[in-house]
Scaffold this motif. Structure first.
Motif, PDB file in Angstrom:
ATOM      1  N   TRP A  12       0.994   5.313   0.357  1.00 58.44           N
ATOM      2  CA  TRP A  12       0.129   6.314   0.980  1.00 58.44           C
ATOM      3  C   TRP A  12       0.614   7.709   0.629  1.00 58.44           C
ATOM      4  CZ3 TRP A  12      -0.052   7.502   6.930  1.00 58.44           C
ATOM      5  CH2 TRP A  12      -1.204   8.255   7.205  1.00 58.44           C
TER       6      TRP A  12
ATOM      7  N   LEU B  44     -10.493  -0.362   4.223  1.00 62.37           N
ATOM      8  CA  LEU B  44      -9.707   0.579   3.432  1.00 62.37           C
ATOM      9  C   LEU B  44      -9.763   0.139   1.967  1.00 62.37           C
ATOM     10  CD1 LEU B  44      -7.350   2.761   3.200  1.00 62.37           C
ATOM     11  CD2 LEU B  44      -5.791   0.834   3.563  1.00 62.37           C
ATOM     12  N   HIS B  45     -10.113   1.053   1.068  1.00 61.45           N
ATOM     13  CA  HIS B  45     -10.025   0.698  -0.351  1.00 61.45           C
ATOM     14  C   HIS B  45      -9.729   1.912  -1.219  1.00 61.45           C
ATOM     15  CE1 HIS B  45     -14.312   1.462   0.370  1.00 61.45           C
ATOM     16  NE2 HIS B  45     -14.615   1.405  -0.904  1.00 61.45           N
ATOM     17  N   ASP B  46      -8.862   1.683  -2.176  1.00 66.13           N
ATOM     18  CA  ASP B  46      -8.484   2.694  -3.164  1.00 66.13           C
ATOM     19  C   ASP B  46      -9.154   2.314  -4.484  1.00 66.13           C
ATOM     20  OD1 ASP B  46      -7.150   4.826  -4.421  1.00 66.13           O
ATOM     21  OD2 ASP B  46      -5.301   3.693  -4.747  1.00 66.13           O
TER      22      ASP B  46
ATOM     23  N   GLU C  55      -8.014   6.599  -1.545  1.00 66.66           N
ATOM     24  CA  GLU C  55      -8.287   5.672  -0.440  1.00 66.66           C
ATOM     25  C   GLU C  55      -9.400   6.213   0.457  1.00 66.66           C
ATOM     26  OE1 GLU C  55      -5.535   7.406  -0.773  1.00 66.66           O
ATOM     27  OE2 GLU C  55      -5.183   8.493   1.083  1.00 66.66           O
TER      28      GLU C  55
ATOM     29  N   PRO D 149      -2.157  -0.774  -4.655  1.00 67.93           N
ATOM     30  CA  PRO D 149      -3.142  -0.029  -3.869  1.00 67.93           C
ATOM     31  C   PRO D 149      -2.531   1.257  -3.296  1.00 67.93           C
ATOM     32  CG  PRO D 149      -2.956  -2.313  -3.107  1.00 67.93           C
ATOM     33  CD  PRO D 149      -1.951  -2.138  -4.186  1.00 67.93           C
ATOM     34  N   GLY D 150      -3.286   2.331  -3.362  1.00 66.89           N
ATOM     35  CA  GLY D 150      -2.816   3.628  -2.869  1.00 66.89           C
ATOM     36  C   GLY D 150      -2.330   4.538  -3.974  1.00 66.89           C
TER      37      GLY D 150
ATOM     38  N   PHE E 204       0.870  -1.178   0.000  1.00 64.97           N
ATOM     39  CA  PHE E 204       0.000   0.000   0.000  1.00 64.97           C
ATOM     40  C   PHE E 204       0.902   1.221   0.000  1.00 64.97           C
ATOM     41  CE2 PHE E 204      -2.752   3.386   1.407  1.00 64.97           C
ATOM     42  CZ  PHE E 204      -3.921   3.115   0.722  1.00 64.97           C
TER      43      PHE E 204
ATOM     44  N   TYR F 194      -2.892  -4.832   2.646  1.00 66.93           N
ATOM     45  CA  TYR F 194      -3.819  -4.634   1.524  1.00 66.93           C
ATOM     46  C   TYR F 194      -3.453  -5.572   0.390  1.00 66.93           C
ATOM     47  CZ  TYR F 194      -7.095  -1.881  -1.353  1.00 66.93           C
ATOM     48  OH  TYR F 194      -8.151  -1.466  -2.110  1.00 66.93           O
TER      49      TYR F 194
END
Lengths: 211, 580
Positions: free
Chosen positions: B101, B325-327, B513, B507-508, B99, B463
């Motif tokens: 960020w 949590l989801h992007d 997110e 992801p991210g 992930f 993730y």
């Protein structure tokens, strides 16, 4: 006159004000600011302080030796010479840009320095002279052996990789300079009113806004 | 360093943490209503109209690296101060998962550089579980949010076109700009393969809407921030006007540490923060605390606000904070357009971003993945920057010169200069942005071993994309290939396959997110109620993407704005009724 001022004057008089690259002016201004120990760094518009400090530090460092820089300049002008439309890579300040990028993105240092060395070794083998000491015809003979990835002999592959790197840096440096942007014909970055694709262009491609 | 904690003498009506879309909207609404607001921002002050900060209309040569992304992830001229990595502010990952960020540390947060894609969620997007059995329904419907979308449209401004598509609700639109040349090609090609292409919906003022903000002047540089305030940034459109009410006290470089709560009632009493420049410790007292620090940072704050009363962290008796949590998903492809070689030059900057896009057009019941995606497009004669001309040796040996002759790849000299000219502006590309299914297995939590340089425990991410997202990315790649081929493009590189999850970005990476403090009617399975208010502490609200139950195949900002406005209205109403 302080040494720095005399150098600056030399730059201006030798290039002529018209050919002066704003990038070099900027670089000089930054150097001036950061070389005065008690003077705090002036942060240019749009930069964060840490970025300004980092840039100023990189500007003060030197990566290429004078000999390497001379070779870079010769190669850059072989790759992008002056033609009827625009000037050469060195006139657009490309060698100084490549010098900066070596410090900004150090992962390129070894491929670039090693490639320059490869070129000099090859030149000495053939002509008994470093690349910059060879004649123009000799330089072109060597460049022809490394400038065409699809045609080059296998034993030239490292030279081909280096020349491609040099070509890429030279093109990026040139076409992001004021001279290069004018050459490529980019017409934006200025306030305007977007009214759509010009009518003659729509016609040329057989498209319209009606469908 | 003194370790004395400095207290603000006054008690604010509201303390808002974060000045992005959600925090900016709450500050605007509440200060206009007369509330005394403390606004905490972890980064520095930023005003896109102040020459100190302006990068708009700068030329590539004004950057020594010609705009390269060495110090800013999207290049030297991009308005985001921050990125996926910030020195001294780490985060970690577990179980070998990924992930990334992205954090912007500045007034207005990530709204300063975002793509301005301003899509409403549709009726279906609030009730996905009812449709496909996956995830959870929202506790609210499109009709609950519609009046706020309408208000956001009017307050902020968005262009678009009336399309009457059921799950792509129309808004109150300014006129959209005409498509660029390659966008006309895309439109025609997509029609052949049954993919709809409609005008984009971007929060950019193609007409002035008030005296404070100017009209777009078509430089295509929204990502640099707009000195005319002609696009939406929370800094220019919400926070700076809010400051002008005189009701907002702004604390910049204020990194929130904890939400403070009363040990007997469990209600919030204020916020503690560290001044990032002076490294001094402070508290701000407030009657109401609104978290708007981003889905990740707000979850981190809640989880770090542990007390005897809130043993699991604030607003977390359910244990859901950090979970779900989801992007957005993301995958891309590009192509070279031989028919655009040697094209006529004109200024086609246009607005920042594509003038057209493709909303999701298929029925997932007939597909092997449950959620949709939209397509964003790019191409044309943009301003050269670092990387321009790179890789010409892979192109110039393949396509004939205007006189029909071929030449070997690579080369140098005047003939090479001709190549850069003939290939300029002859590329197009497209990116899918899709909905991922929210899962409890994708989460952030507090890393038990790691703190940042201020001593604040950091987030640890876990993730993994599921088959749903991977199959969706495969579908994206097939669609991209169809459209690009139909428009006569020669596709770049090889088609991403299973070895790369079909080009699915980590992801991210799409920076959408959401979901870490989701809303719901059941306090056992949600952190917030349907007004973004914590079930466990009625004077605590979360107005960033954390409250999202599901992300939809739309970009989150417009919904963050609408829900923050809705939460603000609710707060005003509850204060009037003396419930808060």
């Amino acid at each position: 006159m302080k040494r720095r001022d005399s150098l600056k004057a030399l730059t201006i008089s030798s290039l002529g004000v018209v050919g002066l690259n704003p990038q070099e002016t900027l670089a000089e201004r930054r150097e001036l600011e950061t070389s005065l120990p008690d003077d705090p760094i002036k942060v240019p518009g749009g930069r964060q302080k840490e970025e300004a400090i980092r840039d100023a530090k990189l500007m003060k460092e030197k990566f290429f030796t004078p000999q390497e820089l001379a070779t870079v300049t010769v190669l850059a002008d072989i790759i992008i010479p002056a033609d009827s439309k625009s000037g050469s890579a060195s006139q657009a300040g490309v060698p100084a840009f490549i010098e900066f990028m070596m410090k900004d993105l150090p992962q390129w240092q070894t491929p670039m320095r090693g490639g320059l060395r490869w070129l000099d070794v090859e030149s000495r083998k053939r002509f008994n002279k470093p690349f910059t000491g060879a004649t123009k015809a000799q330089q072109i003979q060597l460049v022809d052996d490394i400038a065409y990835p699809g045609k080059a002999k296998p034993e030239m592959s490292q030279g081909v990789a280096f020349f491609s790197l040099m070509r890429n840096f030279t093109a990026t440096g040139f076409y992001t300079s004021q001279m290069g942007i004018k050459d490529i014909g980019y017409m934006g970055n200025t306030p305007n009113q977007w009214e759509g694709v010009p009518a003659d262009v729509l016609k040329q491609y057989g498209v319209s806004y009606d469908s | 360093m003194s370790f004395q904690i400095k207290e603000q003498p006054t008690v604010f009506d509201v303390c808002i943490i974060g000045s992005g879309a959600g925090g900016g909207m709450a500050a605007y609404q509440l200060s206009k209503a007369g509330a005394k607001v403390a606004l905490l921002e972890a980064g520095g002050y930023f005003d896109p109209a102040d020459p100190k900060y302006i990068t708009q209309l700068k030329w590539p040569w004004e950057s020594p690296r010609r705009g390269a992304s060495t110090t800013r992830p999207f290049g030297d001229f991009d308005a985001a101060w921050g990125g996926w990595e910030i020195e001294g502010e780490p985060y970690t990952r577990k179980n070998g998962t990924e992930f990334d960020w992205f954090r912007s540390r500045m007034l207005g947060g990530r709204t300063n550089h975002w793509g301005r894609i301003s899509l409403r969620f549709g009726p279906d997007d609030f009730r996905r579980k009812s449709i496909d059995g996956l995830g959870e329904d929202w506790p609210i419907t499109y009709d609950d949010v519609k009046p706020y979308y309408d208000q956001v449209d009017k307050l902020v401004g968005v262009f678009g076109s009336i399309e009457n598509m059921r799950n792509e609700p129309d808004g109150i639109f300014l006129p959209p700009p005409k498509p660029r040349l390659h966008e006309l090609f895309i439109k025609n090609a997509a029609k052949k393969v049954n993919v709809p292409v409609i005008p984009s919906r971007l929060s950019i003022l193609t007409k002035a809407i008030n005296n404070e903000r100017g009209q777009c002047f078509y430089c295509s540089q929204c990502s640099r921030g707009c000195q005319a305030y002609a696009d939406f940034s929370s800094s220019s459109v919400l926070v700076i006007p809010a400051l002008k009410t005189g009701n907002v006290t702004l604390f910049t470089n204020a990194m929130a540490r904890e939400v403070l709560t009363d040990p007997t009632t469990g209600q919030a009493t204020g916020v503690s923060y560290v001044d990032k420049e002076k490294l001094t410790e402070h508290t701000v007292k407030a009657k109401i605390v609104i978290l708007a620090a981003s889905a990740g940072e707000s979850a981190r704050l809640l989880l770090n606000s542990k007390s005897a009363y809130h043993q699991n962290g604030l607003a977390n008796s359910s244990g859901v904070v950090g979970k779900y949590l989801h992007d957005s998903t993301g995958a891309s492809r590009s192509a070279f357009m031989p028919n655009l070689m040697n094209r006529k030059r004109y200024n086609e900057d246009g607005v920042g971003g594509a003038h057209v896009y493709s909303p999701w057009w298929l029925d997932n019941k007939k597909l092997d993945f449950p959620r949709g995606y939209h397509i964003e497009y790019w191409g044309g004669m943009g301003m050269p920057s670092y990387g321009f001309g790179w890789g010409i040796e892979g192109m110039n040996g393949k396509y004939p010169m205007p006189d029909g002759t071929m030449k070997p790849a690579g080369g140098y000299g005047a003939s090479l200069k001709e190549d850069y000219r003939r290939f300029y502006g002859a590329y197009v590309g497209m990116s899918g942005r899709g909905e991922a299914v929210a899962s409890a297995d994708n989460y952030c939590e507090i890393d038990p071993n790691v703190v940042d340089k201020y001593g604040i425990p950091v987030l640890r991410f876990n993730y993994k994309w599921s088959d749903y997202e991977i199959k969706q990315a495969k579908h994206m790649q097939d669609t991209f290939e169809e459209i690009l081929t139909a428009m006569g493009g020669i596709l770049s590189g090889s088609k991403p396959g299973p070895e790369s999850n079909y080009g699915l970005a980590a992801p991210g990476r799409i920076i959408h997110e959401v979901g870490t403090s989701r809303m719901g009617n059941d306090p056992k399975t949600s952190a917030l109620n349907k007004f973004s208010q914590a079930h466990d502490a009625k004077n605590v609200f979360v107005v960033d993407g954390g409250s999202f139950v599901s992300q939809a195949d739309k970009n989150p900002t417009w919904t963050i704005l609408a829900l923050s406005m809705r939460a603000s209205d609710y707060i005003i109403d509850q204060v009037k009724q003396k419930n808060l």
